[in-house]
Design a protein around this motif. Structure first.
Motif, PDB file in Angstrom:
ATOM      1  N   GLY A 180       0.829  -1.207   0.000  1.00 35.54           N
ATOM      2  CA  GLY A 180       0.000   0.000   0.000  1.00 35.54           C
ATOM      3  C   GLY A 180       0.861   1.254   0.000  1.00 35.54           C
ATOM      4  O   GLY A 180       0.641   2.183  -0.785  1.00 35.54           O
ATOM      5  N   VAL A 181       1.889   1.257   0.837  1.00 35.08           N
ATOM      6  CA  VAL A 181       2.749   2.442   0.956  1.00 35.08           C
ATOM      7  C   VAL A 181       3.727   2.525  -0.223  1.00 35.08           C
ATOM      8  O   VAL A 181       3.917   3.602  -0.804  1.00 35.08           O
ATOM      9  N   THR A 182       4.334   1.394  -0.591  1.00 34.20           N
ATOM     10  CA  THR A 182       5.333   1.465  -1.678  1.00 34.20           C
ATOM     11  C   THR A 182       4.666   1.823  -3.020  1.00 34.20           C
ATOM     12  O   THR A 182       5.241   2.572  -3.806  1.00 34.20           O
ATOM     13  N   VAL A 183       3.444   1.299  -3.236  1.00 31.49           N
ATOM     14  CA  VAL A 183       2.739   1.669  -4.475  1.00 31.49           C
ATOM     15  C   VAL A 183       2.368   3.159  -4.422  1.00 31.49           C
ATOM     16  O   VAL A 183       2.435   3.853  -5.441  1.00 31.49           O
ATOM     17  N   ALA A 184       2.015   3.637  -3.259  1.00 29.04           N
ATOM     18  CA  ALA A 184       1.702   5.071  -3.125  1.00 29.04           C
ATOM     19  C   ALA A 184       2.911   5.908  -3.519  1.00 29.04           C
ATOM     20  O   ALA A 184       2.792   6.876  -4.267  1.00 29.04           O
ATOM     21  N   LEU A 185       4.085   5.479  -3.054  1.00 30.17           N
ATOM     22  CA  LEU A 185       5.314   6.224  -3.383  1.00 30.17           C
ATOM     23  C   LEU A 185       5.643   6.111  -4.870  1.00 30.17           C
ATOM     24  O   LEU A 185       5.956   7.104  -5.525  1.00 30.17           O
ATOM     25  N   ILE A 211       5.823   1.649 -12.002  1.00 29.32           N
ATOM     26  CA  ILE A 211       5.079   1.762 -10.728  1.00 29.32           C
ATOM     27  C   ILE A 211       5.243   0.462  -9.953  1.00 29.32           C
ATOM     28  O   ILE A 211       5.531   0.451  -8.755  1.00 29.32           O
ATOM     29  N   PHE A 212       5.071  -0.614 -10.673  1.00 35.67           N
ATOM     30  CA  PHE A 212       5.099  -1.931 -10.049  1.00 35.67           C
ATOM     31  C   PHE A 212       6.524  -2.317  -9.630  1.00 35.67           C
ATOM     32  O   PHE A 212       6.753  -2.773  -8.508  1.00 35.67           O
ATOM     33  N   THR A 213       7.480  -2.090 -10.542  1.00 28.99           N
ATOM     34  CA  THR A 213       8.856  -2.529 -10.241  1.00 28.99           C
ATOM     35  C   THR A 213       9.439  -1.756  -9.051  1.00 28.99           C
ATOM     36  O   THR A 213      10.055  -2.355  -8.170  1.00 28.99           O
ATOM     37  N   ARG A 225      10.152  -3.834  -5.590  1.00 30.93           N
ATOM     38  CA  ARG A 225      11.561  -3.921  -5.161  1.00 30.93           C
ATOM     39  C   ARG A 225      11.701  -3.493  -3.697  1.00 30.93           C
ATOM     40  O   ARG A 225      12.288  -4.200  -2.882  1.00 30.93           O
ATOM     41  N   LEU A 226      11.112  -2.357  -3.382  1.00 30.24           N
ATOM     42  CA  LEU A 226      11.235  -1.837  -2.019  1.00 30.24           C
ATOM     43  C   LEU A 226      10.472  -2.726  -1.025  1.00 30.24           C
ATOM     44  O   LEU A 226      11.012  -3.132   0.017  1.00 30.24           O
ATOM     45  N   PHE A 227       9.237  -3.045  -1.387  1.00 31.20           N
ATOM     46  CA  PHE A 227       8.405  -3.875  -0.500  1.00 31.20           C
ATOM     47  C   PHE A 227       9.063  -5.233  -0.231  1.00 31.20           C
ATOM     48  O   PHE A 227       9.192  -5.657   0.924  1.00 31.20           O
ATOM     49  N   ALA A 228       9.499  -5.893  -1.311  1.00 31.24           N
ATOM     50  CA  ALA A 228      10.039  -7.253  -1.176  1.00 31.24           C
ATOM     51  C   ALA A 228      11.292  -7.266  -0.314  1.00 31.24           C
ATOM     52  O   ALA A 228      11.468  -8.162   0.528  1.00 31.24           O
ATOM     53  N   ASN A 229      12.147  -6.265  -0.505  1.00 26.86           N
ATOM     54  CA  ASN A 229      13.374  -6.217   0.296  1.00 26.86           C
ATOM     55  C   ASN A 229      13.070  -6.051   1.774  1.00 26.86           C
ATOM     56  O   ASN A 229      13.659  -6.729   2.615  1.00 26.86           O
ATOM     57  N   MET A 230      12.172  -5.137   2.092  1.00 26.07           N
ATOM     58  CA  MET A 230      11.872  -4.889   3.500  1.00 26.07           C
ATOM     59  C   MET A 230      11.098  -6.065   4.110  1.00 26.07           C
ATOM     60  O   MET A 230      11.391  -6.510   5.219  1.00 26.07           O
TER      61      MET A 230
END
Lengths: 268, 204
Positions: A126-131, A181-183, A187-192
């Protein structure tokens, strides 16, 4: 191993705790618009960021003597010189504010998530897609503003492409632009998310091996608890790695955003 | 102010896009919720998406107004100050080198001049010394000659007086011995003659 029988159950609990829940721990339902656990920690991170920024700006001096101010200035300079100026050849100063906000937003969220008991708000889509959506909107705005409506649309097809294949290339390029948008978000979501799962699993293993010793102290249970030292060491090493990942992911997200902005800002 | 207006325009445009994305995400979320499974973690939740977008915009607006311009200005001001200081230091270094060269040149000239003065002083001192020695020698010689002359004069006077005394005594003695007195003048003539002869014998 007797102790490992509990592992699947504990991992399920871990995964549940890492999923989006209401802040009171109840199941999240899309139909309800309530404060989720990740948004709560995003608010915590942003409050911390606001305090840090307030202290930093208040203590700005020609010869800096505040550690907070010094750290914020160094990171801001890094964003300005290495990310913005490095990726955007002309007029990078205009985009510094956006990129710096992005970097500090992600970095603070990631760091807050490393405090035991807290969650990184960047650990949810939700947050990473927002960013990433905001970045997408921003670089397209820059593209339309700098190159004009038709100019920017045309810029998706590189020079020298034969006219016959240009429409196909254009469609592919526009599609790949939307994919950003997706990549960026994944990337950020999966790493965290993955980092926290691994840390969680090592923490579970540490506690599973030490549990029998706490319940019943005997020579056997003490020997059985020895692997906990190894798991704890691994967890500590991974924790340090996660600190690095927190910085690297903030850097990568901001760097790619700068690349996209730089590409959109000038015809190529 | 211009940047602020731009940001507002950007917010409007981005807001429209973000709203469209939210609708798409909401549809996907509802579908995933129906399907369930682990893939639901990849579907953005509206309860997170919208607050995150709003929060980002608020943070962006606030920091763009209060933090980034101040930090950016300070970084530039510091860079300028450092650059100016380095330039000043460079200029000061060049000036210092120039002054050092000038000082060395002055020192060399002063040394040369002092050496000349010293040589001249030595020469003058030597000349004075030589002159003083010569003068002293002359004075010494003159004094010696004078002294010698005085001694000779004194000696001659003493001899003359002695001769006169001897003559007088001899006349007296001779008068008593022979009983007859010669006139005094005769006696003196005899004695003087005798003494002068004796003196010439002594001199020889």
């Amino acid at each position: 191993m007797e102790v490992l029988k509990k592992l699947p159950e504990e991992v399920d609990l871990l995964l549940r705790s890492l999923s989006t829940l209401n802040v009171n721990g109840q199941e999240y339902k899309p139909t309800e618009f309530v404060l989720s656990n990740y948004i709560f920690f995003m608010c915590v991170a942003l409050t911390v960021l606001a305090i840090i920024m307030y202290v930093a700006v208040k203590n700005l001096k020609m010869v800096p003597d505040s550690k907070v101010s010094n750290a914020v200035e160094s990171l801001a300079q890094f964003v300005r010189d290495d990310i913005a100026a490095g990726m955007i050849p002309h007029g990078s100063k205009k985009y510094f504010g956006f990129l710096a906000t992005l970097f500090f937003f992600i970095l603070t969220s990631n760091i807050i998530g490393l405090i035991p008991g807290c969650k990184p708000s960047t650990g949810t889509m939700g947050v990473t897609v927002a960013l990433s959506t905001t970045v997408f909107a921003y670089f397209n705005y820059v593209g339309f503003k700098n190159q004009g409506f038709l100019g920017y649309l045309k810029s998706f097809v590189p020079h020298g492409v034969p006219l016959a294949v240009a429409p196909v290339i254009w469609v592919i390029e526009v599609f790949s632009s939307f994919l950003r948008i997706f990549t960026l978000a994944v990337r950020l979501f999966a790493n965290m998310y993955a980092g926290h799962i691994i840390l969680g699993i090592f923490a579970i293993l540490t506690s599973l091996f030490i549990e029998p010793m706490i319940e019943h102290l005997s020579a056997g249970s003490v020997v059985g608890a020895l692997p906990s030292i190894g798991w704890l060491a691994l967890m500590t090493a991974l924790y340090l790695l996660e600190v690095l990942v927190a910085f690297v992911q903030a850097y990568v997200f901001t760097l790619l955003s700068a690349v996209y902005i730089g590409a959109a800002a000038e015809a190529h | 102010m211009k940047a602020f207006k731009k940001s507002i325009t950007l917010m409007g445009l981005s807001g429209a896009f973000v709203a469209a994305s939210a609708v798409a995400a909401y549809a996907a979320e509802a579908e995933a919720e129906g399907g369930g499974g682990g893939a639901s973690a990849l579907i953005p939740k509206m309860a997170e998406f919208i607050p995150a977008v709003l929060a980002f915009f608020i943070v962006f607006m606030v920091l763009s107004k209060f933090a980034w311009p101040a930090i950016s200005d300070m970084l530039e001001k510091r860079a300028d100050t450092i650059r100016e200081s380095l330039e000043k230091a460079e200029a000061a270094k060049v000036e210092a080198e120039r002054l050092l060269a000038e000082y060395k040149e002055t020192m060399a000239e002063a040394r040369k001049e002092s050496a000349t003065i010293l040589a001249q002083a030595k020469q003058a001192a030597e000349a004075t010394r030589t002159e003083a020695t010569a003068k002293a020698q002359v004075e010494y010689d003159a004094m010696l000659t004078k002294a010698r002359e005085a001694i000779v004069g004194e000696k001659n006077a003493a001899i003359a007086e002695l001769q006169a005394s001897v003559a007088r005594i001899s006349v007296a003695v001779a008068g008593k011995l022979i009983g007859s007195e010669l006139s005094t003048e005769d006696h003196l003539k005899v004695v003087e003659k005798y003494v002068s002869e004796a003196g010439s014998i002594n001199e020889n």
